[in-house]
Each structure stands twice: as structure tokens, then as C-alpha cells.
Write a protein that holds these residues in place. Structure first.
Motif, PDB file in Angstrom:
ATOM      1  N   GLU A  47       0.854  -1.296   0.102  1.00  0.00           N
ATOM      2  CA  GLU A  47      -0.102   0.129  -0.070  1.00  0.00           C
ATOM      3  C   GLU A  47       0.774   1.191   0.062  1.00  0.00           C
ATOM      4  O   GLU A  47       0.599   2.285  -0.648  1.00  0.00           O
ATOM      5  CB  GLU A  47      -0.871  -0.056   1.284  1.00  0.00           C
ATOM      6  N   SER A  48       1.907   1.183   0.862  1.00  0.00           N
ATOM      7  CA  SER A  48       2.923   2.311   0.804  1.00  0.00           C
ATOM      8  C   SER A  48       4.404   1.956   1.168  1.00  0.00           C
ATOM      9  O   SER A  48       4.450   0.699   1.791  1.00  0.00           O
ATOM     10  CB  SER A  48       2.342   3.367   1.885  1.00  0.00           C
ATOM     11  N   GLY A  49       5.334   2.735   1.098  1.00  0.00           N
ATOM     12  CA  GLY A  49       6.616   2.538   1.302  1.00  0.00           C
ATOM     13  C   GLY A  49       7.190   1.869   0.311  1.00  0.00           C
ATOM     14  O   GLY A  49       6.771   1.448  -0.793  1.00  0.00           O
ATOM     15  N   ALA A  50       8.372   1.110   0.562  1.00  0.00           N
ATOM     16  CA  ALA A  50       9.029   0.285  -0.431  1.00  0.00           C
ATOM     17  C   ALA A  50       9.900  -0.752   0.235  1.00  0.00           C
ATOM     18  O   ALA A  50      10.287  -0.643   1.436  1.00  0.00           O
ATOM     19  CB  ALA A  50      10.043   1.248  -1.222  1.00  0.00           C
ATOM     20  N   GLY A  51      10.156  -2.090  -0.388  1.00  0.00           N
ATOM     21  CA  GLY A  51      10.787  -2.962   0.010  1.00  0.00           C
ATOM     22  C   GLY A  51      10.803  -4.320  -0.622  1.00  0.00           C
ATOM     23  O   GLY A  51       9.848  -4.442  -1.521  1.00  0.00           O
ATOM     24  N   ASN A  52      11.464  -5.192  -0.122  1.00  0.00           N
ATOM     25  CA  ASN A  52      11.467  -6.529  -0.616  1.00  0.00           C
ATOM     26  C   ASN A  52      10.726  -7.633   0.220  1.00  0.00           C
ATOM     27  O   ASN A  52      10.426  -7.191   1.383  1.00  0.00           O
ATOM     28  CB  ASN A  52      12.799  -7.184  -0.620  1.00  0.00           C
TER      29      ASN A  52
ATOM     30  N   ALA B 227       5.830  -9.347 -11.367  1.00  0.00           N
ATOM     31  CA  ALA B 227       7.047  -9.225 -10.471  1.00  0.00           C
ATOM     32  C   ALA B 227       8.077  -8.428 -10.647  1.00  0.00           C
ATOM     33  O   ALA B 227       8.992  -8.557 -11.636  1.00  0.00           O
ATOM     34  CB  ALA B 227       7.224 -10.701  -9.673  1.00  0.00           C
ATOM     35  N   MET B 228       8.575  -7.501  -9.824  1.00  0.00           N
ATOM     36  CA  MET B 228       9.745  -6.749  -9.944  1.00  0.00           C
ATOM     37  C   MET B 228      10.560  -7.091  -8.661  1.00  0.00           C
ATOM     38  O   MET B 228       9.987  -7.468  -7.722  1.00  0.00           O
ATOM     39  CB  MET B 228       9.598  -5.281  -9.942  1.00  0.00           C
ATOM     40  N   GLY B 229      12.187  -7.122  -8.827  1.00  0.00           N
ATOM     41  CA  GLY B 229      12.874  -7.716  -8.060  1.00  0.00           C
ATOM     42  C   GLY B 229      14.254  -6.834  -8.179  1.00  0.00           C
ATOM     43  O   GLY B 229      14.593  -6.263  -9.103  1.00  0.00           O
ATOM     44  N   GLN B 230      15.070  -7.015  -7.164  1.00  0.00           N
ATOM     45  CA  GLN B 230      16.416  -6.558  -6.750  1.00  0.00           C
ATOM     46  C   GLN B 230      17.093  -7.250  -7.949  1.00  0.00           C
ATOM     47  O   GLN B 230      17.189  -8.766  -7.257  1.00  0.00           O
ATOM     48  CB  GLN B 230      16.788  -6.260  -5.606  1.00  0.00           C
ATOM     49  N   GLY B 231      18.010  -6.968  -8.576  1.00  0.00           N
ATOM     50  CA  GLY B 231      19.009  -7.718  -9.204  1.00  0.00           C
ATOM     51  C   GLY B 231      19.961  -8.492  -8.387  1.00  0.00           C
ATOM     52  O   GLY B 231      20.606  -7.779  -7.418  1.00  0.00           O
ATOM     53  N   HIS B 232      20.130  -9.565  -8.177  1.00  0.00           N
ATOM     54  CA  HIS B 232      21.323 -10.153  -7.227  1.00  0.00           C
ATOM     55  C   HIS B 232      21.799 -11.420  -7.785  1.00  0.00           C
ATOM     56  O   HIS B 232      21.275 -12.402  -8.563  1.00  0.00           O
ATOM     57  CB  HIS B 232      20.654 -10.611  -5.872  1.00  0.00           C
ATOM     58  N   GLU B 233      23.152 -11.783  -7.642  1.00  0.00           N
ATOM     59  CA  GLU B 233      23.746 -13.023  -8.201  1.00  0.00           C
ATOM     60  C   GLU B 233      23.244 -14.337  -7.838  1.00  0.00           C
ATOM     61  O   GLU B 233      22.921 -15.245  -8.660  1.00  0.00           O
ATOM     62  CB  GLU B 233      25.250 -13.074  -7.882  1.00  0.00           C
TER      63      GLU B 233
ATOM     64  N   ASP C 266       8.532  -3.894  -4.117  1.00  0.00           N
ATOM     65  CA  ASP C 266       7.278  -3.109  -4.678  1.00  0.00           C
ATOM     66  C   ASP C 266       7.671  -1.847  -3.762  1.00  0.00           C
ATOM     67  O   ASP C 266       8.496  -1.603  -2.836  1.00  0.00           O
ATOM     68  CB  ASP C 266       5.946  -3.529  -4.496  1.00  0.00           C
ATOM     69  N   ASN C 267       7.104  -0.651  -4.587  1.00  0.00           N
ATOM     70  CA  ASN C 267       7.188   0.831  -3.914  1.00  0.00           C
ATOM     71  C   ASN C 267       5.784   1.388  -4.194  1.00  0.00           C
ATOM     72  O   ASN C 267       4.995   0.804  -4.603  1.00  0.00           O
ATOM     73  CB  ASN C 267       8.479   1.186  -4.111  1.00  0.00           C
ATOM     74  N   GLU C 268       5.995   2.684  -4.039  1.00  0.00           N
ATOM     75  CA  GLU C 268       4.781   3.515  -4.319  1.00  0.00           C
ATOM     76  C   GLU C 268       4.156   3.487  -5.749  1.00  0.00           C
ATOM     77  O   GLU C 268       3.206   4.060  -6.309  1.00  0.00           O
ATOM     78  CB  GLU C 268       5.010   5.006  -3.893  1.00  0.00           C
ATOM     79  N   ASN C 269       5.324   3.043  -6.704  1.00  0.00           N
ATOM     80  CA  ASN C 269       4.908   2.763  -8.061  1.00  0.00           C
ATOM     81  C   ASN C 269       4.113   1.583  -8.449  1.00  0.00           C
ATOM     82  O   ASN C 269       3.830   1.419  -9.639  1.00  0.00           O
ATOM     83  CB  ASN C 269       6.097   3.005  -8.977  1.00  0.00           C
ATOM     84  N   HIS C 270       4.045   1.017  -7.586  1.00  0.00           N
ATOM     85  CA  HIS C 270       3.181  -0.420  -7.564  1.00  0.00           C
ATOM     86  C   HIS C 270       3.427  -1.377  -8.964  1.00  0.00           C
ATOM     87  O   HIS C 270       2.986  -1.710  -9.562  1.00  0.00           O
ATOM     88  CB  HIS C 270       1.658   0.020  -7.658  1.00  0.00           C
TER      89      HIS C 270
END
Length: 191
Positions: A65-70, A114-120, A175-179
Motif C-alpha cells: 500500500e505504501s513504502g518500499a521494500g523486498n 513481479a519486480m525484483g532487485q538484481g542479485h547473483e 514493490d514501492n509507491e509505483n506499484h
């Protein structure tokens, strides 16, 4: 002679009056029958409109709903609860559980992004489930930057079938405020 002609005229007028009264009575009965049929048709139309409204089903929700994070990674698959409801026509999606419950038998179309942070070593992945069985998966991994994955499918669902999205084991979504991470579904047509 005049009396006889007058009697015949009166008799003729009485006969025509009785015939007219009979015609009026028949027409009144016919009008009453038409009004009853119209009332039945009006009730049937009202019921059809109600059924059509009940069969309007469409939802779309993003993870936060709000904020950002994994969210994740976790060792096991777990339901993703898409908290930010963008639309929920028909109220078939439950934002407290993350589960969509089919209100009517029909063909539904679902999409997951699904959006994610790139990681090895950590990928971004989600799975769409119907009644506890995996149907489709969206998964991707790259060493850095953002990564996205998506998938969709059409399903024939029975009334009360359940559809949800689970996080792929040992992966994460962002996810973040950009949904950026979403789950959507729509009734294409009832069966």
C-alpha cells in the motif's frame, strides 16, 4: 306499425349494447392479462440485470500500500498478500488473505507481474496457484539492477475455486509507491 318499428329498433339497440358490453368485458380481461404478463417480464428483467451485475468480476492489486521494500526470500513458498487494491469489482479478491475466490463458474484471465532487485544468487519469482496446485510461474534472475518477470493464463474455474500467488522459494519481489508487483484477474465470460 310505428310501435312495431320502435320495438325492433329498441331490440336491435339492446342486442348491440349487449354485444358491446361483452366486447368491453373481453377487452378488459385481455388488458388485465397483458398487465400481468408485463409485471412478470419486468420482474424477470430485474432478475437478469441483478445476475449480470453479480457476474461482473475484475480486480487488480499491488503488493504494498505504501513504502518500499523486498518481500522474501523465504525457504518455502508462501502466499503473497497484495494489500493495495486498485479495483475489486465483485469483491472476489480478499486483500487480507491474498486469495481470489471465483463467485461464479466461468473462464477467468489472470496476470502476475513481479519486480525484483538484481542479485547473483537471489532470483525474482512468483507462482499462480489454483486450489493449491501450481499453474504458471514468472521467474527471472540477473546479477544487478532491477529485474522483472510476468506471466498470465486463462482458467476455467468452478464457483468457489481459489486462486492465489505464492513467492517462489528462495526468491524475492520488490514493490514501492509505483506499484511494480501486481496480481490481476477478470471474468471473461460465465459458463
Amino acid at each position: 306499425m310505428m310501435s312495431l318499428a320502435l320495438d325492433e329498433t329498441v331490440t336491435s339497440l339492446e342486442t348491440r349494447l349487449r354485444a358491446s358490453e361483452k366486447t368491453v368485458a373481453e377487452q378488459s380481461a385481455f388488458i388485465k392479462e397483458l398487465k400481468e404478463k408485463q409485471a412478470e417480464q419486468t420482474a424477470a428483467l430485474k432478475e437478469l440485470k441483478k445476475e449480470r451485475e453479480e457476474r461482473k468480476v475484475s480486480f487488480s492489486a499491488s503488493l504494498l500500500e505504501s513504502g518500499a521494500g523486498n518481500t522474501g526470500p523465504d525457504d518455502e513458498e508462501g502466499n503473497l498478500i497484495y494489500q493495495n487494491v486498485i479495483t475489486n469489482i465483485g469483491n472476489a479478491y480478499n486483500p487480507d488473505t491474498g486469495v481470489f475466490t471465483a463467485p461464479v463458474k466461468g473462464v477467468y484471465h489472470f496476470t502476475v507481474f513481479a519486480m525484483g532487485q538484481g542479485h547473483e544468487s537471489t532470483g525474482t519469482g512468483v507462482c499462480l496457484y489454483r486450489n493449491g496446485a501450481r499453474v504458471v510461474t514468472a521467474w527471472s534472475r540477473q546479477p544487478d539492477e532491477r529485474v522483472s518477470a510476468s506471466n498470465g493464463t486463462s482458467l476455467l474455474l468452478e464457483e468457489n475455486d481459489e486462486v492465489c500467488v505464492k513467492l517462489w522459494p528462495n526468491s524475492w519481489v520488490y514493490d514501492n509507491e509505483n506499484h511494480l508487483t501486481t496480481f490481476s484477474g477478470h471474468l471473461l465470460f460465465p459458463m
